[in-house]
Every structure is written in C-alpha cells, then in structure tokens.
Scaffold this active site. Sequence first.
Site, mmCIF file in Angstrom:
data_model
loop_
_atom_site.group_PDB
_atom_site.id
_atom_site.type_symbol
_atom_site.label_atom_id
_atom_site.label_comp_id
_atom_site.label_asym_id
_atom_site.label_seq_id
_atom_site.Cartn_x
_atom_site.Cartn_y
_atom_site.Cartn_z
ATOM 1 C CB SER A 40 41.580 -14.659 43.547
ATOM 2 O OG SER A 40 40.288 -15.085 43.939
ATOM 3 C CE LYS A 41 44.391 -9.841 48.961
ATOM 4 N NZ LYS A 41 44.666 -8.771 48.019
ATOM 5 N NE ARG A 42 36.570 -15.662 43.221
ATOM 6 C CZ ARG A 42 36.478 -16.939 42.843
ATOM 7 N NH1 ARG A 42 35.601 -17.724 43.412
ATOM 8 N NH2 ARG A 42 37.262 -17.416 41.895
#
Length: 472
Positions: A241-243
């Site tokens: 994910s963007k994390r």
Amino acid sequence: MVAVRTRFAPSPTGALHVGGVRTALFSYLYARHLRGRFVLRIEDTDRQRSTQASVDEIIGALRWLSIDWDEGPFFQTQRMELYRETIERLLQAGHAYTCTCTPEELDAKRKAAMQGGGSAGYDRHCRPGFGPGPEPGRPAAIRFAMPLEGEAVIDDLVKDRVVFRNADVEDFVIARSDGWPTYNLVASVDDADMSISHVIRGDDLLPSTPKQIALYKALGAPVPSFAHLPQVLGVDRARLSKRHAATAVTSYRELGYYPDALVNFLARLGWSHGDQEVFSRKELIHAFSLESVGRSAGVFNLEKLDWLNFQYLKARSPAALASDLRPFMASRGIAVPGDDAWLARMAGTLRERAKTLGELTDMAGYYLADEITLDDKAAAKFLTPQSVPLLETVTERLAALPVWDLATIESVFTGLIGETGAKLGALAQPVRVALTGGTVSPGIYEVLDVLGRERSILRLRNAIETARVAAH
Ligand code: GLU
C-alpha cells in the site's frame, strides 16, 4: 501444440498499480518467450467507475515500460452485441435463467442462511425446477445455472492443482437487471473469442475461476490454462500500500526511475532465475517461465529498486544521460541553462551520488538555478569577515584566467595554497558555500568548471558581500 495467446485485462477504474503491471509483464514475457501473442483488453464495463483518464494512464504506463501488445486495445463496451448474443444463447440452452429476486430479498436470505450455518450463496429461488421461479413484472437479472455435479479442476501453472466442487459455487449473475453483463461473463466470452490459451492474473481472482470454467464449458469453448500470481506485499509482508511505497506506476516515472530498471525489478517480484538480478529485456524474455514463479508473494523492496536503478543509471553514457535528463527536467518545469555537452558534464559530477534522475535533478539545483539560497549554518560558519581576503583573491584570479577549464582552475587554488600556506579546505569550503549554498558538493574545480566563469564570479562576489557584513 496450441498457439500461446495471453492477455492483460485491466479495469480502468484508477491508476495502474505495480501489482497490476507485474501481471501485465508476466503475461507479456510468457507470450514473448514462447513466440505467442499478447493481447490488451480494457475491461471497462463498470460504467460508474471506469474513466478515460484511467485508460490513458494504463496505456501510457505500458508504453513507457515498453510492454507492447500485439492486439488491441480492445474495449469491452464496444463488444456489447457479442455479450448480448451469448447471454441469449445461454438462456436458450438452459444454462442461464432470469432471476427477479430483489437486492433486499437476497440480503435477507443471505443473512438467514448464514445464521442457520448454511451457505451464503444464492438459494436458486428462480432457477427452473428448484424454487417458485421469477415473478413477472419485476426487473430481471440473469443468472448462470451452475452444474450441480462435478468439479472445476485447475492445474494452475503457479499454484499447482486447485479443485472447486461445482455444487459449492453459486448461480452467479451474468447480466444485471439493467441488462449490463458482469465481469465473469465478459471475461470468459472474451477469453474464448480471443482464443486466449493462458490466463495469467492475480490470485485474488482465483474464486472466479470455477465460474469461468463452467462458462467456457457451457459455451463449448476450450478451457485455457491458468496461472494465478501471488500478491505483491510490502517489506513487512502486509499487502502493498501507499504506506510502503508509491503504488502507481506513473509515480516511478515522475520520480525518475528508468523503465527498464522498473521492469527488471517487477520481473523479480515472485520470479527468479538463479541468483541473477540484472536482466536486459532480451534476457528476461529468454529466461522467463511460469515454473520459476514462486508460490509465495513477491515482496516490494524499494531499496532493491533503487539499487537496480542505480545500475542502469551508471551504465548510461554521458551523452545518453544528458538526453534522459533534458526531457525529465522539462517535465519538472526546469529549463536547462546549457547544451547537451554541458548537461552531460554537469550530470557527470553528480551521477555517482544519485540513484534516480529525480535525485540527480534535486542535487543539481545550484547548477540549474540562476540564483542560489545560502544555507544559514553553512554561511555562518564559512562566509565570515575573516574569509573575505582569501575569497577576494581567489575571485580576482579566477576572473582573470585566460581560459576556463579544470586544469587552469586548479592552478589558481594550488598557487594560492603555495603562496599563503592555507589549507585546501580553508579555501575550498567558503568557495563551495558561495557557489552551491551548502557544504556538500562534487569537487570544487568541477563545480567551477560546470558553472562557468560568469556565474561563478557573480556568486563569489555576492558571497563576499555577505561575508563582509556577517557578525564576528
Ligand atoms: N479486469 C479484471 C481486473 O482488473 C481482471 C480480469 C482478469 O484478468 O480476468 O481485476
């Protein structure tokens, strides 16, 4: 032997993510390796969520990565006639039936079934011979009548054998009550119509596969081979994910990664060939096989991508690097103040320190901008009243040089050191701050050489003014 035909079938409902493009790459590599054909099919039947911007982005990203297709792009919204005819054919043959159960009814039945510990699938209320049947006058969807016996046996090329009992698969909707066909229908009809021999896709779609196999069979079409790819995970093994990192492919373009480096990196997400890390496109095509795709998830390690990109950047000739940088800088709104030879020289002083074109551009600020901002700390330490005499001398001598090249510039510094006994650092640091604004840069002669006489002298004179008025 069947002719190998693979496809990439993205839904244009958002950005193309790294996991999606990895699927595209594996389908492409598989087809290229076996001299087959690779088809691009845009699955745009979700009218609410599909956008032209997303179509453009997907096509742009594939082009950027040179994952080129042999046929298409096909758009499912342009193939509605075929789906309508097929649904009609399935109805006629008794493989499908109309269903008038409302969403509320279905919901209530699902809840009741789950509370009673039963299956959450459709209860076949409208299937001829199983329940009361459809109610005339209500909006009608169309469901596929799943065979009640037998199994869907998938000899998956990545996961090995996966078996679903047909009786466990519900009678799924193939056309909504507004007439629009659903994913399972359009994907199967197209895979059959486009003679796809190998369906390579993410394993999130594995639960759809028994439905699609039943559809191919009902359509009298051969069942393709399947390869369901494990998901791409972040370094902490959670779904990417963007994390963890940018997930949209276009972000990597904007950050200045080389498309070949990204392809190389994506190829290694779940696939391996001995311990080789760096592959040319030719080598990838030559070496790729689905047998070497691992059954566990590929882990997206940004440090590895950076390392790979650095290998590609290092391998570029100065001229090639210059021609990479000019359009990249233009895309960031930067006008390069020199020709390609200058750009090549400039980049040459930074390339060992940058992993991407973006980093190189960020580091090149003092070469590119007309004016620099002095770092406060650096200025306070090195642009002091005591530094003025030495800075003035060096500036005068540089201004008077008959030629401006590395050797001549160097002679000014060695001369001054010889005369005054000053240490190179004591001389170079104030000059560096004057020219670049900070204390870290490539060699000072190189910086002067690249900046050119005019800009160097101007910056030195400005720095002398700053130093003169600095507090003791
Ligand atoms: N359009 C589907 C998706 O983007 C993929 C369909 C398929 O590969 O079968 O999730």
